[in-house]
Design an enzyme around this catalytic site. Structure first.
Site, PDB file in Angstrom:
ATOM      1  N   CYS A  25     -52.094 -33.838  -6.979  1.00 26.44           N
ATOM      2  CA  CYS A  25     -52.028 -34.598  -8.078  1.00 26.44           C
ATOM      3  C   CYS A  25     -50.898 -35.788  -8.563  1.00 26.44           C
ATOM      4  CB  CYS A  25     -52.167 -34.122  -9.444  1.00 26.44           C
ATOM      5  SG  CYS A  25     -53.643 -32.929  -9.163  1.00 26.44           S
ATOM      6  N   LEU A  26     -49.729 -35.557  -7.858  1.00 30.20           N
ATOM      7  CA  LEU A  26     -48.397 -36.344  -7.988  1.00 30.20           C
ATOM      8  C   LEU A  26     -48.151 -37.016  -6.771  1.00 30.20           C
ATOM      9  CD1 LEU A  26     -46.194 -37.287  -9.696  1.00 30.20           C
ATOM     10  CD2 LEU A  26     -44.883 -35.230  -8.852  1.00 30.20           C
TER      11      LEU A  26
END
Length: 199
Positions: free
Chosen positions: A126-127
């Site tokens: 997600c990052l």
């Protein structure tokens, strides 16, 4: 062009006037996938970032992935402390790299800010991908990833993700460090808002 591996690049400080906070996929179900950091600490740090941004009237951009599946809604603390940003969140329908969702990328661009504080619930999925995409667009000059508002299934996965960010020249930060970097002076409005959040 700035050298993204220079000391000056990594030591560059952020300010309130030109910073936006971007939180990616901090959902009730997805948080259960994180084991490299205590779940309650993760939620606390996400809450600090969302609350501080809201109270300081900083742009706060939120996105979620497939809310109707096991991932669920964004964390309750986000819904409670940042209701306006929550209502405006980008609800992605399967796109993994959030930056590849035009609505989300446009929402970040629309803030008009050149300094981005970014966290994603899972560091590796997600990052890292959207951070690298932001860097490619030019935000890398003033982009910092908050690692204790992110996590991974294992410590090894976290270590690999951190290395990818550093190798790409993206500075890393903790929640307390980035908030106090913005505050600069406890005697200001920002200081009065931040202090009880960090205590």
């Amino acid at each position: 062009m700035a050298d993204i591996h220079s000391k000056e690049h990594f030591n560059k400080t952020f300010n309130l006037d030109d910073t936006a906070v971007v939180l990616i996929d901090h959902q009730i179900g997805t948080c259960g996938w994180v084991h490299s950091i205590d779940a309650e600490l993760l939620k606390k740090n996400v809450g600090i970032l969302a609350t501080f941004a809201t109270k300081m009237r900083m742009p706060l951009v939120l996105t979620s992935s497939m809310e109707t599946n096991m991932q669920g809604l964004l964390l309750d603390v986000i819904q409670k402390e940042a209701p306006e940003a929550y209502e405006k969140r980008t609800k992605r329908q399967g796109i993994v790299n959030a930056w590849e969702d035009k609505n989300f990328a446009d929402a970040v661009r629309a803030t008009g800010k050149h300094q981005l504080i970014v966290a994603g619930v899972t560091t590796d999925v997600c990052l890292v991908p959207p951070a690298l995409s932001m860097q490619a667009e030019g935000f890398h000059i003033k982009l910092k990833c908050v690692l204790d508002a992110s996590g991974s299934p294992t410590d090894m996965v976290d270590q690999i993700a951190w290395q990818r960010l550093l190798q790409a020249g993206i500075p890393l930060a903790s929640t307390n460090a980035i908030v106090t970097e913005l505050v600069k002076n406890w005697a200001t409005e920002a200081g009065q808002i931040a202090f009880p959040l960090l205590a």
